[in-house]
Design a protein around this motif. Structure first.
Motif, PDB file in Angstrom:
ATOM      1  N   LEU A 188       0.856  -1.181   0.000  1.00 38.25           N
ATOM      2  CA  LEU A 188       0.000   0.000   0.000  1.00 38.25           C
ATOM      3  C   LEU A 188       0.892   1.231   0.000  1.00 38.25           C
ATOM      4  CD1 LEU A 188      -2.827   1.386   0.398  1.00 38.25           C
ATOM      5  CD2 LEU A 188      -2.357   1.254   2.869  1.00 38.25           C
ATOM      6  N   LYS A 189       0.619   2.178  -0.886  1.00 35.93           N
ATOM      7  CA  LYS A 189       1.391   3.415  -0.945  1.00 35.93           C
ATOM      8  C   LYS A 189       0.773   4.424   0.025  1.00 35.93           C
ATOM      9  CE  LYS A 189       3.582   1.441  -4.333  1.00 35.93           C
ATOM     10  NZ  LYS A 189       2.770   0.200  -4.433  1.00 35.93           N
ATOM     11  N   LEU A 190       1.611   5.014   0.865  1.00 40.73           N
ATOM     12  CA  LEU A 190       1.145   5.972   1.872  1.00 40.73           C
ATOM     13  C   LEU A 190       1.823   7.315   1.637  1.00 40.73           C
ATOM     14  CD1 LEU A 190      -0.416   6.572   4.548  1.00 40.73           C
ATOM     15  CD2 LEU A 190       1.678   5.952   5.752  1.00 40.73           C
ATOM     16  N   ALA A 191       1.023   8.348   1.404  1.00 42.52           N
ATOM     17  CA  ALA A 191       1.536   9.712   1.234  1.00 42.52           C
ATOM     18  C   ALA A 191       1.299  10.463   2.535  1.00 42.52           C
ATOM     19  CB  ALA A 191       0.838  10.405   0.068  1.00 42.52           C
ATOM     20  N   LEU A 214       3.826  13.302  -2.007  1.00 40.37           N
ATOM     21  CA  LEU A 214       2.559  13.653  -2.647  1.00 40.37           C
ATOM     22  C   LEU A 214       2.685  13.616  -4.164  1.00 40.37           C
ATOM     23  CD1 LEU A 214       1.608  16.659  -0.333  1.00 40.37           C
ATOM     24  CD2 LEU A 214       0.649  14.353  -0.248  1.00 40.37           C
ATOM     25  N   GLU A 215       3.776  14.138  -4.664  1.00 40.45           N
ATOM     26  CA  GLU A 215       4.001  14.150  -6.112  1.00 40.45           C
ATOM     27  C   GLU A 215       4.119  12.727  -6.653  1.00 40.45           C
ATOM     28  OE1 GLU A 215       3.923  16.472  -8.244  1.00 40.45           O
ATOM     29  OE2 GLU A 215       4.396  18.397  -7.318  1.00 40.45           O
ATOM     30  N   MET A 268      -7.879  21.158 -10.364  1.00 43.00           N
ATOM     31  CA  MET A 268      -6.896  20.842  -9.342  1.00 43.00           C
ATOM     32  C   MET A 268      -6.916  19.342  -9.067  1.00 43.00           C
ATOM     33  SD  MET A 268      -7.679  23.980  -6.678  1.00 43.00           S
ATOM     34  CE  MET A 268      -6.174  23.760  -5.712  1.00 43.00           C
ATOM     35  N   THR A 269      -5.763  18.788  -8.776  1.00 39.71           N
ATOM     36  CA  THR A 269      -5.663  17.383  -8.401  1.00 39.71           C
ATOM     37  C   THR A 269      -5.037  17.286  -7.016  1.00 39.71           C
ATOM     38  OG1 THR A 269      -3.502  17.183  -9.483  1.00 39.71           O
ATOM     39  CG2 THR A 269      -5.443  16.594 -10.785  1.00 39.71           C
ATOM     40  N   GLY A 270      -5.265  16.168  -6.372  1.00 43.70           N
ATOM     41  CA  GLY A 270      -4.695  16.000  -5.032  1.00 43.70           C
ATOM     42  C   GLY A 270      -5.274  14.799  -4.330  1.00 43.70           C
ATOM     43  N   TYR A 271      -5.542  14.949  -3.024  1.00 43.22           N
ATOM     44  CA  TYR A 271      -5.910  13.805  -2.198  1.00 43.22           C
ATOM     45  C   TYR A 271      -7.100  14.112  -1.297  1.00 43.22           C
ATOM     46  CZ  TYR A 271      -1.285  11.967  -3.426  1.00 43.22           C
ATOM     47  OH  TYR A 271      -0.188  11.509  -4.112  1.00 43.22           O
ATOM     48  N   LEU A 273       1.951   7.738  -9.540  1.00 44.67           N
ATOM     49  CA  LEU A 273       1.810   6.285  -9.495  1.00 44.67           C
ATOM     50  C   LEU A 273       0.376   5.822  -9.717  1.00 44.67           C
ATOM     51  CD1 LEU A 273       4.082   5.383  -6.448  1.00 44.67           C
ATOM     52  CD2 LEU A 273       4.511   4.801  -8.834  1.00 44.67           C
ATOM     53  N   ALA A 274      -0.572   6.599  -9.229  1.00 42.13           N
ATOM     54  CA  ALA A 274      -1.967   6.164  -9.271  1.00 42.13           C
ATOM     55  C   ALA A 274      -2.538   6.301 -10.675  1.00 42.13           C
ATOM     56  CB  ALA A 274      -2.793   6.985  -8.283  1.00 42.13           C
TER      57      ALA A 274
END
Length: 709
Positions: A173-176, A477-478, A396-399, A483-484
């Motif tokens: 699992l990738k964790l930012a 974050l970048e 805008m992109t993000g989380y 990756l996603a």
């Protein structure tokens, strides 16, 4: 001593009896219930276990009853692996009454009331049959029960998530992770450090001590980076300015000095270490507004000027970071405090050049979480995809920060069961991974609590574990965005709900008033250092950190508002007219003399306004730069009548704020031209009349003078 493994039938009987007795003492589903005779606390344990590992769990046993506790044992039992996050959460608070695999560990001696003892459970994980036979990775609820050896009476119970990985997972699992560095302000509006009541020293001195939270967090970030941690670091600019003040040395009001002290050296070391850390590979810099304000609150408190306030906070913050760290922070990523955003706030950020966001779940509309898009990449899983949000300026992109991970971190930050709360956080990340163990592009985001000031050992454990856990891979974050493969389009709420901790509207009215006064003061062209200190004090009053944490002694948002207003009013009170209250004009055209006093130690730019209905001025309203001291100002005037009449002289800032005024009486002694003409004419007439009469000859027969009659 390795405890003997008990036969399953006997263990089952013990579990049933334990449950029966437990029902007499406490609710069946309660963990650490206050009525338990014995409280159990995790003091230490490995974050995860492999088959050959020892459990190595240290448990503190505390007698909370009024009687001694004798002849008791700890029964360690494990349940089947949880298969959902819901089941995991239930195991935190509602441990099962029966565990299919368990073993006892006798405790010798007794515990007096309020006495405690730390017990180490050192058996191997394979002592639990269920783990020995399992090849499934994930979270297994482990229950530790204190019970009477003779009666099997339940004395207390503790549920701990045991993370078990028989082998290293192929997909992680990738964790930012975002790590803010934040603290409430400790330098007051006057530019002086406020000391802590107990120590008499600035609070930041404790944070910079060898065991202080700020020193510990920096060391933990550096060590974790050495272990492979990728993380975004978001320092609050105001905090770094105050650390820089300590590094430069200071002298505060009571004479406490930081020059040449260990604190001064520690502050310099921290700034240097942070500068180096932010330049390392795997560390992403994230910009934070100057004083950690709630952005939607600014948007709504200032109306149409809310965007201006947000941009001011960001601009001042960027300048402070560049000055204190010598590092540039791009506006492409801006961390909204608490992840709070709405459509208007995002629009402001986007127009200013921000391209990426990190938002809480409450920032999105309910429609963004319909059944088909509530989980990602699959509806049944947790939401682990980056998001895309449309604004009027750009996309805008993000989380979307994972709400359960944020809750787990908040529990760690709150006083309580620190090690248990950490274990629950790690278990939450493991369970997210186990929802879809075959996927490699799942990215989940979380942010450390902004005012969490952990002990160095806790910060070290958290960050190093994130770097080394076999089921996790930390990314910046970048990196997570790149990756996603999936990005879900979501909509921000039109207007964010008011935070429960936000002050009343009257508070924001006072902030706006102080800011307007600061703007008026700025038009005088005071020294830049003085002006910036006052302007930043208003920005500090906008900080949302005050909403949840009190400052040192009397320091608060209100103190910055009141102090800034008082400081400016004190400066303006040094400017005014002095001298006599009466002016005498002896001619129709004459200069009016005013005496102006500037008791500040700097030149000021003033606007002077003169008001009289009987005087015409060459300059009725004019602006001048006035040096410190007393100065005579002459203004040419023309009187339109004689007599006494009023004159009002007023001093304004160039922006129109009234500083001082003076009422004077003008007395004009000039004779009126017409009146003089009439008087002179009458005099000439009389002179001519009597002269002619005196020279005229007497007629014959004219009677003798009255004196002879």
């Amino acid at each position: 001593m390795t405890p003997a493994r008990l036969p399953l039938p006997l263990l089952a009987l013990m579990g049933i009896l334990s449950t029966m007795w437990g029902g007499l003492l406490s609710p069946a589903g309660a963990s650490q219930d206050p009525v338990d005779a014995v409280e159990l606390r995790v003091r230490a344990m490995p974050v995860w276990h492999e088959p050959d590992d020892r459990l190595d769990i240290e448990v503190e046993v505390i007698n909370r009853s009024t009687d001694p506790v004798r002849n008791f044992r700890l029964v360690v039992g494990v349940e089947d692996r949880v298969t959902s996050r819901t089941a995991l959460h239930e195991s935190f608070t509602e441990p099962s009454d029966f565990q299919p695999s368990s073993f006892p560990q006798d405790i010798h001696g007794s515990l007096a009331p309020n006495q405690s003892r730390t017990v180490r459970i050192g058996a191997r994980a394979e002592e639990l049959d269920l783990l020995e036979e399992s090849s499934d990775s994930g979270v297994y609820p482990l229950t530790i029960t204190a019970q009477d050896r003779s009666t099997f009476e339940l004395l207390g119970r503790l549920s701990v998530p045991l993370i078990f990985y028989p082998q290293k997972p192929e997909q992680t699992l990738k964790l930012a992770l975002v790590a803010p560095l934040n603290e409430v302000a400790t330098i007051d509006e006057g530019g002086e450090f406020v000391t802590a009541a107990q120590s008499g020293r600035p609070p930041l001195e404790a944070a910079l001590a060898p065991e202080g939270w700020l020193t510990g967090m920096m060391e933990a970030l550096g060590a974790a980076r050495d272990s492979g941690l990728n993380v975004a670091v978001a320092p609050t600019p105001r905090l770094l300015e105050e650390v820089k003040a300590l590094a430069d040395g200071y002298q505060e009001a009571e004479g406490v000095s930081g020059n040449g002290s260990g604190t001064q050296a520690a502050a310099r070391t921290l700034l240097s270490s942070l500068r180096v850390l932010l330049g390392r590979r795997g560390i992403q810099r994230v910009l934070v507004p100057y004083s950690w304000p709630d952005l939607p609150a600014l948007t709504h408190a200032y109306g149409n000027l809310g965007g201006e306030q947000i941009n001011l906070q960001i601009a001042v913050g960027r300048a402070a970071l560049a000055r204190t760290l010598g590092r540039s922070f791009s506006r492409s990523w801006v961390l909204a405090p608490a992840g709070r955003l709405d459509a208007a706030t995002a629009e402001t950020l986007s127009l200013g050049g921000t391209r990426h966001l990190i938002a809480s779940q409450d920032s999105f509309t309910d429609g963004s979480f319909d059944p088909e898009s509530s989980g990602c990449p699959e509806p049944s899983a947790s939401f682990t995809c980056p998001v895309s949000v449309a604004t009027g300026a750009a996309r805008m992109t993000g989380y979307l920060s994972d709400p359960d991970l944020q809750e787990r971190l908040a529990e760690i930050a709150a006083p309580g069961h620190e090690r248990l709360d950490l274990q629950r956080f790690f278990a939450e990340t493991s369970q997210i991974r186990e929802e879809a163990p075959g996927l490699s592009d799942r990215v989940v985001q979380t942010t450390l609590p902004s005012l969490w000031h952990p002990r160095p050992a806790v910060a070290q454990l958290l960050l190093t574990t994130l770097a080394q856990a076999p089921w996790l891979e930390t990314v910046t974050l970048e990196e997570g965005l790149s990756l996603a493969e999936n990005r879900r389009t979501k909509a921000l709420v039109k207007r964010a709900e008011r935070s429960v901790d936000e002050p009343a509207g009257s508070y924001w009215a006072e902030v706006r008033s102080a800011q307007e006064l600061t703007k008026q003061f700025a038009s005088l062209s005071p020294p830049p250092g003085l002006l910036q200190r006052l302007q930043k004090a208003v920005l500090v009053a906008q900080s949302s950190s005050w909403w949840v944490k009190a400052g040192a002694q009397e320091l608060s948002g209100e103190s910055y508002i009141g102090g800034t207003t008082a400081d400016i009013q004190n400066e303006l009170a040094k400017i005014g007219f002095i001298g006599k209250d009466e002016i005498i004009l002896i001619s129709r055209e004459a200069p009016i003399e005013l005496v102006l006093s500037n008791e500040t130690n700097y030149r000021v730019k003033l606007t002077i306004d003169l008001l009289s209905d009987r005087l015409v001025f060459e300059r009725r309203r004019f602006t001048e730069r006035v040096a410190p001291g007393t100065h005579s100002i002459e203004i040419d005037a023309v009187s339109e009548s004689s007599g006494a009449f009023p004159l009002v002289a007023r001093i304004f800032t160039p922006e129109g704020y009234s500083i001082a005024d003076k009422r004077l009486t003008v007395r004009s002694t000039e004779l009126n031209v017409i009146a003089v003409g009439i008087t002179v004419g009458a005099l000439l007439f009389l002179i001519v009349f009597y002269t002619v009469r005196a020279l005229r000859p007497k007629r014959e027969g004219e009677p003798a003078a009255a004196a002879n009659s």
